[in-house]
Enzyme design. Structure first.
Site, mmCIF file in Angstrom:
data_model
loop_
_atom_site.group_PDB
_atom_site.id
_atom_site.type_symbol
_atom_site.label_atom_id
_atom_site.label_comp_id
_atom_site.label_asym_id
_atom_site.label_seq_id
_atom_site.Cartn_x
_atom_site.Cartn_y
_atom_site.Cartn_z
ATOM 1 C CE LYS A 1 25.477 -27.918 -54.957
ATOM 2 N NZ LYS A 1 25.164 -26.462 -54.851
ATOM 3 C CE LYS B 1 32.601 -23.562 -50.936
ATOM 4 N NZ LYS B 1 32.488 -22.071 -50.997
ATOM 5 C CE LYS C 1 20.769 -25.156 -48.262
ATOM 6 N NZ LYS C 1 20.627 -23.619 -48.264
HETATM 7 P P1 AMP Z 1 27.373 -22.014 -52.894
HETATM 8 O O1 AMP Z 1 28.715 -22.337 -52.874
HETATM 9 O O2 AMP Z 1 26.448 -23.521 -52.712
HETATM 10 O O3 AMP Z 1 27.053 -20.874 -52.130
HETATM 11 O O4 AMP Z 1 27.340 -22.059 -54.593
HETATM 12 C C1 AMP Z 1 27.520 -20.650 -55.071
HETATM 13 C C2 AMP Z 1 27.321 -20.627 -56.651
HETATM 14 O O5 AMP Z 1 28.125 -21.546 -57.062
HETATM 15 C C3 AMP Z 1 25.942 -20.884 -56.861
HETATM 16 O O6 AMP Z 1 25.463 -20.004 -57.893
HETATM 17 C C4 AMP Z 1 25.806 -22.219 -57.347
HETATM 18 O O7 AMP Z 1 24.852 -22.559 -58.231
HETATM 19 C C5 AMP Z 1 27.249 -22.629 -57.920
HETATM 20 N N1 AMP Z 1 27.631 -23.953 -57.584
HETATM 21 C C6 AMP Z 1 28.217 -24.340 -56.442
HETATM 22 N N2 AMP Z 1 28.713 -25.665 -56.685
HETATM 23 C C7 AMP Z 1 28.473 -25.855 -58.008
HETATM 24 C C8 AMP Z 1 28.717 -26.969 -58.678
HETATM 25 N N3 AMP Z 1 29.064 -28.101 -58.118
HETATM 26 N N4 AMP Z 1 28.803 -26.862 -60.030
HETATM 27 C C9 AMP Z 1 28.206 -25.704 -60.674
HETATM 28 N N5 AMP Z 1 27.973 -24.685 -59.873
HETATM 29 C C10 AMP Z 1 27.996 -24.682 -58.672
#
Ligand code: AMP
Ligand code: TRP
Length: 327
Positions: free
Chosen positions: A193, A196, A112
């Protein structure tokens, strides 16, 4: 008594395929078996750059996605983190059993800092402490997350152990429930990965229409041309991962065979994949539109979720305060 499950997603906009395959898909199954609390973690959302004008809409977007995907308020509690200030109270207390050096060395913090060098703040550093509080305040046993979150769960376990050792046992050690293999990569930069933060062309939102999905996948990075015997490029592998999730086995083996022979046409594969993804989320998009017309119903669900969660949260805070001599 049923075991407790907790998880949350930051309100950075609509959910994408990575969020679904890496998180919510698993949450749906868990709600039948466990006592689940699913959150929109808005306090975590302000630790990286954000737009206050868009915050309420972003929170609502995640709630709509949760409900339209099938999280059922009769089976689980849906909450907005900031509606329950007890999370912050516990985070402060846990901060006193948290190693500063360990926080600074977490890979997620370092990433980050690299991503937002002009926005390095205390909240970004103590992010995992608040996450531990989210989990521990409900004495959660299981936390379904994607692989990227594992260091945070390990950290939560350490904090729970340290607290229990120092002040007496209050918390169970939460376990991560990993979704196997589902790390979805960005369409534009398949070494990273899907997220957004890499821009709208890099991810597919669950609410995207067929047209939008087609356009995004058409531009997805693959390889210059399949070469016999060469290792599959990350972009192509990502499309095959998605195809495995959303297309039928006939379609998948058709394109796999063509890839092997070196005769695959990515434009053909991409069209088929876009179509299958859009089809998979058609009922979701309909439900989402319906739900968006019922703001008072959504409000009621969140109030009920908070009410139920608050009871547990306040009990835990009381117990914790007693242990540390504040009551
Ligand atoms: P976030 O949007 O980063 O708060 O992610 C929310 C949830 O989605 C978390 O449990 C992450 O591990 C999962 N997640 C986010 N991006 C990915 C991705 N590209 N592939 C798999 N899981 C994801
Ligand atoms: N850190 C998680 C993510 O980025 C979001 C999160 C905050 C969370 N608190 C949580 C996930 C508690 C599980 C449990 O995805």
């Amino acid at each position: 008594m049923k075991k407790r499950v907790f998880s949350g997603i930051r309100p950075t906009g609509k959910l994408h395929l990575g969020n679904y395959l890496g998180a919510v898909k698993q949450w749906l199954k868990l709600q039948d078996k466990y006592d689940c609390i699913y959150a929109v973690v808005d306090y975590h959302g302000i630790t990286t750059p954000f737009d206050p004008q868009k915050m309420q809409q972003n929170i609502l977007n995640v709630v709509l996605d949760y409900l339209a995907l099938g999280l059922n308020p009769k089976k689980c509690s849906l909450i907005i983190q900031s509606h329950l200030p007890e999370h912050l109270e516990l985070a402060w207390i846990l901060g006193s059993v948290t190693s500063l050096a360990k926080l600074q060395h977490l890979p997620t913090f370092k990433e980050k800092v690299k991503l937002h060098p002009a926005y390095v703040n205390l909240g970004m550093l103590s992010y995992p402490v608040l996450m531990a509080a989210d989990i521990l305040i409900y004495k959660s046993n299981f936390v379904p997350v994607g692989k990227d979150q594992l260091p945070h769960i390990e950290f939560s376990r350490e904090i729970a152990r340290k607290f229990n050792r120092t002040f007496g046992k209050v918390f169970p050690e939460p376990k991560a429930l990993l979704t196997r293999g589902a790390r979805i990569m960005s369409l534009t930069d398949p070494e990273q990965k899907m997220s957004k933060s890499l821009g709208p062309q890099s991810y597919i939102a669950l609410a995207d229409s067929l047209k939008v999905i087609e356009a995004k996948i058409a531009k997805a990075v693959t390889d210059v041309g399949p070469r016999k015997g060469a290792k599959m490029s990350p972009g192509t592998a990502n499309l095959f991962t998605l195809m495995q999730e959303f297309s039928d086995s006939k379609t998948l083996s058709y394109f796999k065979a063509k890839y092997k022979k070196g005769t695959i046409r990515y434009s053909e594969m991409k069209k088929a994949l876009a179509c299958d993804i859009a089809k998979a989320f058609e009922p979701f998009r309909k439900r989402r539109l319906e739900l968006a017309k019922k703001p008072s119903y959504i409000k009621k669900i969140l109030e009920e979720g908070a009410k139920k969660a608050r009871k547990t949260a306040q009990e835990t805070i009381k117990e914790v305060k007693k242990k540390i001599g504040l009551l």
